[in-house]
Design a protein around this motif. Structure first.
Motif: not given
Lengths: 411, 293, 291
Positions: C37, C84-85, C87-88, C91-92, C96
C-alpha cells in the motif's frame, strides 16, 4: 525471465517514445502544435462571427457570459462571493435594459473547484459553446495559468476579477482583469505606513505554499528593500495552519516596529489573535495586502485586529460615489456587505456588458477591441480603465481597522 | 523565548493528541483507517457552533451536545459505509475508499448547509484571560483545553483497560470470530466504538474550533495529515502512542520553527517520521505484526 | 459540426486527463498487485512533471526526451526511497510514502529560495510549459503498457509479485527474493507515475506544488481500488470513471460533490473488489468450457 521482461519493458518504452517522436514529426513542426487542436480553437469564433454577420450590427436577444469560478472546495469562499457580485451585476443590467430592449444577459456558471484541470475542462466546454461571448474568471491564479492559454488560442475574451499574481495578463491579448495586482497595491502601502509610523525594522510572515500569499511576499520584500526598511526575520507557514504561536514567539523576541503579513484574511485573523495573546503590544501594527481586506478579518480577530493596516483595491468605506450605491444594492440583495472579491467581480461583469454594448456585437474579437477602449468607466472601484497590459488602472487605498471595521488609514 | 516555545509545543501537542485519539481508537478496534474521521471532527465543530449561536446554549452544554451529535454521526457512518463491507468480508482497501467517499459526502453536505465561509464561536462564549508566568503567557482557554484533553485521555484509557466494555472492545480487536464465540455482542461493541470515536472527534472539533477560530467545512483537511502522522508515529491503535506521537510532532514543529527555519518545519516532521519508522517499523509503541483478518 | 467533432471540441481535455489518470492507475496497480500500500505515486508524478517541464523549458528538449528523463528521475528516486521504506508494512508504508509525497511538495515550494535559482517557481509553480501532449501519444503509451502488462503477468516476475501479495512468507520459502521483487514493483510504479506527471505538465502547461499533495495521492489510490486491484484493466477503468464522473455530474450544480461521494460509496459497497474482477472472466470462461 525477470530480466527479459524488464528488457521487454524498457524496449517497449523506447519504441513508444520513438513513435511519439515520429508522431510529433508528422505534424508540420513543433511550433505548429497549437494548430493540432485547431478544430476546437478556430471553429468556435468562426461560428460566432457568422451569426452577427447575418444580424448585421445588432445583438442577439440573449447574450451569454460564462463564469468559471470555484463554487465548491476550500476556495469556494471566494467563488461564492464572486458569484454574488456577478449575479447582482447581471440583475441590474437586465433590469436597466442596459443592452437594449428585449436583450437579456444570461450567466452560466462552471465550477472549477480550485483545480486547474477542472478549469481547463470548463474552459474547453465553454469555448466550444458558440453562445458564450466572454468568460469571467477563473478564481485562482493557478487556474488562470493553466486555462487562460486555451482562451487565448481560441480568441475568447477573458476577464478575471480575483487573479492578483504576476504573469496573468501576459498570457495574451485576450486576457483582462479587474483585480489590481499586488504590485500596484503594496508599494504604496509600505510608502504610506513608513512615513506615518516611522518604520525602520519589521518582521515578515507569509504562507509559502500558496501562490497568492507568496506573490504578496515577493512584492512586500521588494517594496521594503526599496524603502530601506530592515527585515528582521521571514517566518513562513503552510496553507491550513491554525497555530502560529511558534513563529510569533520568535518574532516577539526580535522586537520589530511592525509585522508585515502576506496571508488570507482567515489566517491573518488567527495570527493577530495569537500575537496579542502572546503579549505582542498593540503598538506593533500588522501590515498586509489585498488578503487582509475582508470583513472576515475583524469578524474573526475581534479587538485583536484593531489598528491592522491593509493596502487594497477597494473597501466598503470607499468614498467613490458608485461604490456607495453598489454597497446599498448589495445589502438589499444579500443582507450583508460585499467584499473586494464581490466588488471586482461585479465590475468585471459590468465591464463585459459595456464592451458588448459598445462593440454592438458578440464577436469575440470585436468585444476584445471594445474592452481595450474602456476608459473612465464609473465603477465602484473608481474611474476604471484598462492599461496597455489589460490590467486595471485606479487608485489603491490604504486602510486601517478602526472600531472593528476597515476605514481609510489616517496616520 | 525557550520556555514560551515549550509551552507552545505542549499546547500544540495536546491539540494533536486530542484530534488523533478517535482516529487511533477506530484503528485499534476495527483495523480500519477511517479517513472520514476529520469530517466528523468538522461536524462536531459545526454542531457546537449551532448550539451556541442559534440555540443559545452555554459552551459547557454545547460541548456534550456536539459530542452526542458527532457520536451518532459516527454510528451512521459505520452503518452506511462500513457495516455492509464487513458483512461482505471486503478487503481493507475497500473500507478505505468507502471512508473517502463518505468524507466527500459529509464535507459537501456541510458546505451546502453552512456555506464555505470560515466562522468562529462568539467572542463572549469563553472568558479571555491571559496568565503571565515570568514572561511566559498562557490563556485560560489553553489551560482548559489541556485539562479536558488530559481528562479525556485518562478516561479513554480507563474505559479500554479497566472496564468490561473495554475488555469486550479489546476482544473484538483481537479477533471478531473468537469474540463472538465468547458471547460478546460484536456488532454492538463496534457500534459503541464508532460512537465513542465520533464523540471524541466532536469534542476535538468544538475545543479546537474555540481555540483556532476557523470553523469551516474544510477544517478537517489540514488536520488530517497531522493526525495520520501522529497515530503512525505512536503506533496504530495505541492510545498512549497517539498522545506521545502528538507531543513529538508538536515539539518537532515548534522547535524547528524556533531554532531552524519555518520553511523547513514540515520537512523536519516528515523526515523525523521516516526515521522513527525505519527504527521502529510499527511506531514507537506499536507491537510487531498485528495482522488482522 | 458533426457529433463527434463537437464532442471532441468540448471534452478533448477531459479525455486526455482520463488517459493520464489511467497511467496513474496503472502506476499504483504495480504496488497494489504486490500487496504494497504505497501512496508515493503523487510524489513520483510531481518529480516527473517538474523534471520534464524544466527540461522542455530550459533545455528545449523534445517531448519524448523530457518525458523519459522525468520518468527515469522518478524511478531513480523511487529506488532510493524503496531501499529503506519497503521494509514497512501496510498502513505504516502508506503513511511513510505519504510523508515522502509531502517532502516532494515542500522541496518544490522551497527549492528556489534555498538554491537561489529561478527554476521551479516555488508556490507560484512553473507556468508557460508548451502544450505538447497529444491524445495519440497518450493512447500509444497506454497500449504499449497494456501489452507489457499482459506479458508481465505471464512472466516469472509477474507470478512472483502475485505470490508475494498472497503470502509473503510462503513466497519467501518458495525461493522468491521478496525484497527485490517488491523493489521492482515499486520502481516500475514510480516510472509510470513519472511519465504521467510529464504528460500532465505538458497538457495543463502548469506545474504547481499543490497538484501532488495528500489529496492527489488518495485520488490515485481511489482509481485503482474502485476499478479493482485484481486485474490491470481495473485501475484503468477506475481512473476513467473517476475522471469523467465529476465532469458528467456538472449538471447537478451544487449537488455535484455529494453525488460524486455517494456513487463512490455505493460502488465500493456493492463491488468491494472493484468494478473489474477477474473472477467474472473466469466464471464466464468456465461456463463456456462446461458447455
Amino acid at each position: 525471465m525477470k530480466k527479459t521482461s524488464l528488457t521487454v519493458f524498457v524496449l517497449l518504452m523506447l519504441i513508444s517514445i520513438l513513435v511519439t517522436a515520429c508522431g510529433g514529426a508528422t505534424t508540420p513542426a513543433p511550433t505548429a502544435e497549437p494548430v493540432g487542436e485547431a478544430p476546437a480553437a478556430t471553429e468556435a469564433p468562426a461560428a460566432a462571427t457568422e451569426a452577427p454577420a447575418v444580424a448585421a450590427s445588432n445583438l442577439p436577444a440573449e447574450i451569454t457570459l460564462a463564469a468559471v469560478h470555484d463554487l465548491s472546495g476550500a476556495t469556494a469562499l471566494y467563488g461564492t462571493a464572486i458569484q454574488k457580485g456577478i449575479d447582482l451585476a447581471a440583475k441590474q443590467i437586465n433590469e436597466q435594459k442596459f443592452l437594449g430592449e428585449g436583450i437579456t444577459l444570461k450567466i452560466i456558471y462552471e465550477d472549477a473547484a480550485g483545480d486547474p484541470k477542472q478549469a481547463i475542462a470548463a474552459y474547453e466546454k465553454l469555448i466550444a459553446n458558440p453562445d458564450v461571448a466572454v468568460i469571467l474568471g477563473p478564481t485562482l491564479s493557478n487556474e488562470a495559468k493553466s486555462a487562460d492559454p486555451l482562451a487565448q488560442e481560441a480568441g475568447m475574451p477573458v476577464i478575471a476579477s480575483s487573479n492578483t499574481a504576476s504573469g496573468i495578463t501576459e498570457i495574451g491579448d485576450f486576457i483582462f482583469r479587474t483585480s489590481l495586482p499586488e504590485s500596484a497595491v503594496i508599494p504604496n502601502t509600505i510608502k504610506v505606513t513608513k512615513a506615518a509610523l516611522g518604520l525602520t525594522k519589521v518582521a515578515v510572515m507569509y504562507g509559502n505554499d500558496d501562490a497568492f500569499t507568496q506573490s504578496g511576499y515577493d512584492v512586500f520584500k521588494a517594496a521594503l528593500e526599496a524603502e530601506g526598511i530592515e527585515i528582521l526575520t521571514e517566518e513562513t507557514f503552510a496553507k491550513g495552519d491554525t497555530d502560529f504561536s511558534a513563529q510569533l514567539t520568535k518574532i516577539q523576541s526580535l522586537a520589530p516596529d511592525a509585522i508585515v503579513v502576506s496571508a488570507l484574511a482567515e489566517e491573518a485573523a488567527n495570527i493577530m489573535v495569537q500575537a496579542r495573546t502572546l503579549g505582542i503590544p498593540e503598538t506593533i501594527r500588522f501590515i498586509g495586502g489585498n488578503g487582509f481586506n475582508s470583513p472576515k478579518l475583524a469578524e474573526i480577530a475581534g479587538t485583536a485586529a484593531e489598528g491592522a493596516i491593509s493596502g487594497a483595491a477597494w473597501n466598503v468605506a470607499s468614498t467613490v460615489p458608485a461604490s456607495a450605491t453598489f454597497v446599498e444594492a448589495f445589502n438589499a440583495e444579500y443582507g450583508a456587505n460585499p467584499d473586494q472579491f464581490a466588488t471586482q467581480a461585479y465590475t468585471a461583469a459590468w465591464v463585459a456588458a459595456l464592451a458588448i454594448k459598445n462593440a454592438d456585437s458578440v464577436d469575440h474579437a470585436a468585444i476584445r477591441d471594445a474592452l481595450t477602449q474602456i476608459t473612465d468607466f464609473e465603477s465602484p472601484l473608481g474611474m476604471f480603465s484598462f492599461d496597455a497590459n489589460r490590467d486595471p488602472i485606479h487608485e489603491p487605498v490604504v486602510l486601517a481597522v478602526t472600531n472593528g471595521a476597515f476605514d481609510v488609514f489616517k496616520p | 523565548m525557550f520556555w514560551q516555545q515549550v509551552v507552545n509545543a505542549i499546547w500544540l501537542g495536546a491539540v494533536y493528541s486530542l484530534f488523533a485519539l478517535g482516529y487511533t481508537l477506530i484503528f485499534g478496534v476495527l483495523g480500519i483507517l477511517n479517513l472520514a474521521h476529520p469530517s466528523l471532527y468538522m461536524w462536531g465543530a459545526f454542531i457546537g457552533l449551532v448550539c451556541v449561536t442559534t440555540l443559545h446554549l452555554p459552551i459547557w452544554l454545547a460541548l456534550p451536545v456536539a459530542m452526542l451529535g458527532s457520536g451518532i454521526l459516527g454510528i451512521l457512518l459505520d452503518r452506511i459505509a462500513f457495516k455492509p463491507l464487513r458483512a461482505r468480508h471486503a478487503p481493507h482497501l475497500a473500507t478505505l475508499i468507502s471512508s473517502i467517499g463518505a468524507s466527500i459526502v459529509l464535507v459537501n453536505i456541510a458546505q451546502g448547509i453552512f456555506g464555505a465561509e470560515v466562522s468562529r464561536f462568539p467572542f463572549d462564549i469563553f472568558p479571555v484571560h491571559v496568565f503571565n508566568f515570568g514572561g511566559v503567557s498562557v490563556t485560560l482557554l489553553q489551560l482548559t483545553i489541556l485539562g479536558i484533553s488530559l481528562v479525556i485521555m485518562v478516561a479513554l484509557r480507563w474505559l479500554i483497560m479497566g472496564t468490561r466494555q473495554g475488555q469486550a472492545m479489546r476482544a473484538v480487536a483481537y479477533n471478531t470470530v473468537t469474540a463472538a464465540r465468547l458471547g460478546i455482542p460484536v456488532d454492538q461493541i463496534i457500534m459503541q466504538t464508532f460512537f465513542i470515536a465520533g464523540a471524541l472527534a466532536g469534542a476535538a472539533g468544538v475545543l479546537l474550533g474555540l481555540a483556532f477560530n476557523s470553523i469551516s467545512p474544510f477544517m478537517g483537511g489540514p488536520m488530517n495529515l497531522k493526525g495520520l502522522t501522529v497515530i503512525v508515529l505512536g503506533g496504530l491503535g495505541n492510545i498512549e502512542g497517539a498522545v506521545i506521537g502528538g507531543f513529538i510532532l508538536a515539539f518537532s514543529e515548534v522547535m524547528s520553527v524556533a531554532y531552524l527555519s519555518s520553511d523547513l518545519r514540515d520537512a523536519v516532521s516528515f523526515v523525523l517520521l521516516l526515521i522513527i519508522l525505519l527504527v521502529r517499523p510499527n511506531g514507537l509503541l506499536g507491537h510487531s505484526s498485528t495482522k488482522r483478518a | 459540426m458533426n457529433v463527434f467533432s463537437e464532442f471532441w471540441a468540448t471534452y478533448s481535455s477531459v479525455v486526455q486527463f482520463a488517459l493520464i489518470n489511467m497511467l496513474l492507475g496503472i502506476s499504483i496497480y504495480f504496488t497494489l498487485y504486490t500487496g504494497l500500500l504505497s501512496l508515493a505515486n503523487a510524489g513520483f508524478m510531481g518529480i516527473g512533471a517538474y523534471v520534464s517541464a524544466v527540461l522542455t523549458i530550459h533545455a528545449g528538449t523534445p517531448l519524448p526526451v523530457s518525458l523519459l528523463a522525468g520518468a527515469l528521475s522518478a524511478a531513480l528516486i523511487g529506488w532510493l526511497l524503496g531501499l529503506p521504506v519497503l521494509r514497512l508494512r501496510e498502513i505504516y508504508l502508506a503513511i511513510a510514502t505519504l510523508g515522502f509525497g509531502e517532502i516532494v511538495r515542500i522541496t518544490a515550494v522551497n527549492f528556489d529560495k534555498f538554491s537561489g535559482l529561478n527554476l521551479l517557481g516555488g508556490a507560484q509553480g512553473l507556468s508557460g510549459i508548451p502544450k505538447l501532449t497529444t491524445p495519440g501519444a497518450l493512447l500509444f503509451v497506454l497500449i504499449i503498457l497494456s501489452i507489457f502488462l499482459v506479458q508481465f503477468h505471464k512472466s516469472r516476475a509477474g507470478r512472483a509479485l502475485a505470490a508475494i501479495r498472497r503470502d509473503e512468507s510462503v513466497a519467501a520459502t518458495m525461493g522468491i527474493d521478496v525484497y527485490q521483487y517488491k523493489m521492482l514493483a515499486f520502481v516500475l510504479g514510480a516510472f509510470v507515475a513519472g511519465l504521467a506527471g510529464g504528460f500532465s505538465a505538458h497538457l495543463t502547461r502548469f506545474v504547481g506544488p499543490t497538484d501532488f499533495s495528500f489529496n492527489a495521492a488518495v485520488n490515485i489510490l481511489a482509481f485503482a481500488v474502485l476499478g479493482g486491484t485484481l486485474h490491470w484493466s481495473g485501475a484503468m477503468v477506475g481512473a476513467a470513471i473517476l475522471t469523467v464522473l465529476p465532469e458528467a455530474l456538472r449538471f447537478m450544480k451544487e449537488y455535484r460533490g455529494v453525488v460524486n461521494g455517494v456513487i463512490m460509496v455505493l460502488v465500493i459497497i456493492y463491488l468491494p473488489h472493484g468494478l473489474i474482477n477477474p473472477k467474472w472472466f473466469q466464471r464466464v470462461f468456465s461456463k463456456r468450457r462446461a458447455q
